[in-house]
Design a protein around this motif. Structure first.
Motif, PDB file in Angstrom:
ATOM      1  N   GLY A  97     -36.576 -60.270 -51.947  1.00 17.36           N
ATOM      2  CA  GLY A  97     -36.509 -59.571 -52.229  1.00 17.36           C
ATOM      3  C   GLY A  97     -36.537 -57.621 -51.524  1.00 17.36           C
ATOM      4  O   GLY A  97     -36.913 -56.752 -51.680  1.00 17.36           O
ATOM      5  N   ALA A  98     -36.388 -57.698 -50.021  1.00 17.23           N
ATOM      6  CA  ALA A  98     -36.449 -56.926 -49.319  1.00 17.23           C
ATOM      7  C   ALA A  98     -35.006 -56.307 -49.239  1.00 17.23           C
ATOM      8  O   ALA A  98     -34.390 -56.806 -49.336  1.00 17.23           O
ATOM      9  CB  ALA A  98     -36.310 -57.864 -47.513  1.00 17.23           C
ATOM     10  N   LYS A  99     -35.810 -54.701 -49.482  1.00 20.40           N
ATOM     11  CA  LYS A  99     -34.681 -53.857 -49.421  1.00 20.40           C
ATOM     12  C   LYS A  99     -34.260 -53.211 -47.765  1.00 20.40           C
ATOM     13  O   LYS A  99     -33.198 -52.679 -47.227  1.00 20.40           O
ATOM     14  CB  LYS A  99     -34.436 -53.194 -49.839  1.00 20.40           C
ATOM     15  CG  LYS A  99     -35.078 -53.469 -51.190  1.00 20.40           C
ATOM     16  CD  LYS A  99     -35.692 -52.042 -52.553  1.00 20.40           C
ATOM     17  CE  LYS A  99     -35.999 -52.253 -53.577  1.00 20.40           C
ATOM     18  NZ  LYS A  99     -36.285 -51.040 -54.669  1.00 20.40           N
ATOM     19  N   VAL A 100     -35.214 -53.405 -47.152  1.00 24.73           N
ATOM     20  CA  VAL A 100     -34.964 -53.286 -45.762  1.00 24.73           C
ATOM     21  C   VAL A 100     -36.472 -54.342 -44.152  1.00 24.73           C
ATOM     22  O   VAL A 100     -36.281 -54.915 -44.770  1.00 24.73           O
ATOM     23  CB  VAL A 100     -36.808 -52.145 -45.273  1.00 24.73           C
ATOM     24  CG1 VAL A 100     -36.522 -51.900 -43.873  1.00 24.73           C
ATOM     25  CG2 VAL A 100     -36.299 -51.372 -45.814  1.00 24.73           C
ATOM     26  N   ASP A 288     -39.790 -43.719 -41.940  1.00 22.10           N
ATOM     27  CA  ASP A 288     -39.986 -42.214 -42.344  1.00 22.10           C
ATOM     28  C   ASP A 288     -39.054 -42.133 -42.973  1.00 22.10           C
ATOM     29  O   ASP A 288     -38.256 -41.292 -43.680  1.00 22.10           O
ATOM     30  CB  ASP A 288     -40.976 -41.164 -41.546  1.00 22.10           C
ATOM     31  CG  ASP A 288     -42.815 -41.534 -41.636  1.00 22.10           C
ATOM     32  OD1 ASP A 288     -42.802 -42.262 -42.317  1.00 22.10           O
ATOM     33  OD2 ASP A 288     -42.889 -41.717 -40.399  1.00 22.10           O
ATOM     34  N   ALA A 289     -37.895 -41.455 -41.802  1.00 21.89           N
ATOM     35  CA  ALA A 289     -36.014 -41.650 -41.658  1.00 21.89           C
ATOM     36  C   ALA A 289     -35.828 -42.342 -43.299  1.00 21.89           C
ATOM     37  O   ALA A 289     -35.494 -41.667 -43.847  1.00 21.89           O
ATOM     38  CB  ALA A 289     -35.529 -41.433 -40.572  1.00 21.89           C
ATOM     39  N   ASN A 294     -34.376 -41.711 -49.520  1.00 24.57           N
ATOM     40  CA  ASN A 294     -33.939 -42.947 -50.701  1.00 24.57           C
ATOM     41  C   ASN A 294     -33.297 -43.564 -49.628  1.00 24.57           C
ATOM     42  O   ASN A 294     -32.810 -44.546 -51.000  1.00 24.57           O
ATOM     43  CB  ASN A 294     -33.038 -42.354 -51.751  1.00 24.57           C
ATOM     44  CG  ASN A 294     -33.962 -41.053 -52.675  1.00 24.57           C
ATOM     45  OD1 ASN A 294     -35.302 -41.320 -52.329  1.00 24.57           O
ATOM     46  ND2 ASN A 294     -32.466 -39.468 -52.494  1.00 24.57           N
ATOM     47  N   LEU A 295     -34.260 -45.046 -49.290  1.00 26.81           N
ATOM     48  CA  LEU A 295     -33.762 -45.916 -48.982  1.00 26.81           C
ATOM     49  C   LEU A 295     -32.413 -46.017 -48.022  1.00 26.81           C
ATOM     50  O   LEU A 295     -31.543 -46.783 -48.274  1.00 26.81           O
ATOM     51  CB  LEU A 295     -34.302 -46.942 -49.700  1.00 26.81           C
ATOM     52  CG  LEU A 295     -35.544 -47.548 -49.736  1.00 26.81           C
ATOM     53  CD1 LEU A 295     -35.521 -48.671 -50.681  1.00 26.81           C
ATOM     54  CD2 LEU A 295     -35.665 -47.842 -48.472  1.00 26.81           C
TER      55      LEU A 295
END
Length: 367
Positions: A97-100, A288-289, A294-295
């Motif tokens: 599930g990693a988005k980052v 943070d950025a 919005n990812l």
């Protein structure tokens, strides 16, 4: 932060082992803590998240950001030191599930080069490197990747300057692998020590050597023992776990050590300071950025490399009472020097193609 980290690690070990990349013979524990997996993933390099160095510093930033913002997170450790294993761990993180995906260290450069194209919807944060092909023929940072490099020469300068101002006249630099980040640390250390010596009207000597690895070894221990026996008073141990060998030699000799990357004061009473990259801070700034947009990496981050130093609050020496072990050089003096660096009034060369010029230092570059 340490208490928080300990609690988080305990939680990850008990509840999140399904997210960790493991050798085939190990069976990860099942978890029912989330149905969506882990949104932010960190993949370690050759060490673990408690390495007292690069992995741990970056992990602390992930933990702090995720805890503050209510995001799920986990770390993944490759089964071996190879690009293939790192790519397998990245894939495992994304499957969970990693988005980052946060990757600390230049060892990820070719892995991220491949992963950023394979997973265009995943956002990658690479610290201390830039994506390229395995043969270094092509460098390319895709829009879903942001890179961070550091002005290690500034951190090294601050450490070398402080050591000489405190009264040390015989210094050593023990680097790990001869890669740009380590070279910048070392050459900055020489520049700072020489600048302080010039101000004091003193002559100093510096022994300089790359061990060829980021792990402790008998070769490093014996080399450092010889240096201390020959009169070296303090050694800058610059390269992951090799500090263990330097500290062991210093303990036998009753000498001193300078740490690197994170504040290593707790590892030994002999560590008088650490030339830090603010890994946690820079990780948090980038996340943070990313989340504010919005990812998706915003303009100025997408496909770019930031080089962070004193002006961004991302390099420096620790000034906490427990960490400050100089006897003559004061925090106030350091803060004045740091302010001058932030203002751009202290120029530290980041060149690594040749050793820095010196006026008041004799530097013994050893093979």
């Amino acid at each position: 932060m340490k208490k928080l980290l300990a609690l988080v690690l305990a939680g990850v070990m008990v509840l999140g082992m399904a997210a960790c990349s493991k050798p085939a013979e190990e069976t990860p524990a099942e978890t029912t803590t989330t149905t969506e997996g882990y949104e932010i993933a960190l993949v370690t390099d050759v060490g673990n998240i408690d390495d007292k160095s690069f992995n741990q510093g970056t992990w602390e930033g992930v933990v702090e950001f995720a805890e503050t913002n209510g995001k799920t997170y986990a770390y993944y450790r490759p089964s071996e030191d190879s690009t293939e294993a790192r790519l397998e761990s990245i894939a495992a993180a994304i499957d969970k599930g990693a988005k980052v995906v946060v990757c600390p260290g230049y060892l990820f450069e070719d892995a991220i080069y491949e992963a950023q194209a394979k997973y265009p919807e995943v956002q990658f944060l690479l610290l201390d490197g830039e994506p390229h092909t395995a043969d270094y023929s092509v460098y390319e940072t895709a829009a879903n990747t942001h890179n961070i490099l550091y002005k290690e020469e500034q951190a090294g300068y601050l450490a070398g300057y402080a050591a000489v101002k405190d009264g040390y006249r015989s210094l050593g630099f023990c680097g790990g692998m001869e890669v740009p980040a380590v070279q910048r640390f070392g050459f900055g250390f020489v520049q700072g020590a020489d600048a302080a010596a010039a101000e004091l009207g003193e002559q100093i000597d510096v022994k300089y050597w790359y061990s060829g690895a980021f792990a402790p070894s008998d070769d490093t221990l014996n080399k450092m023992a010889a240096w201390y026996t020959e009169g070296t008073e303090v050694v800058f141990a610059c390269g992951g776990g090799l500090y263990l060998s330097v500290v062991a030699a210093a303990e036998a000799a009753g000498a001193k050590v300078i740490g690197v990357d994170v504040d290593q004061y707790a590892e030994s009473d002999l560590i008088i300071t650490s030339a830090m990259k603010e890994l946690a801070n820079s990780t948090i700034l980038s996340l943070d950025a990313l989340y504010a947009n919005n990812l998706v990496w915003p303009e100025g981050y997408a496909g770019t490399t930031a080089k962070l130093g004193a002006a961004e609050g991302c390099v420096g020496l620790p000034t906490a009472e427990t960490s400050w072990r100089f006897e003559n050089y004061t925090v106030a003096e350091y803060e004045a020097l740091f302010a001058e660096m932030v203002a751009g009034n202290i120029a530290v060369s980041d060149a690594i193609d040749a050793a820095p010029a010196v006026t008041n230092a004799t530097v013994d570059y050893q093979g």
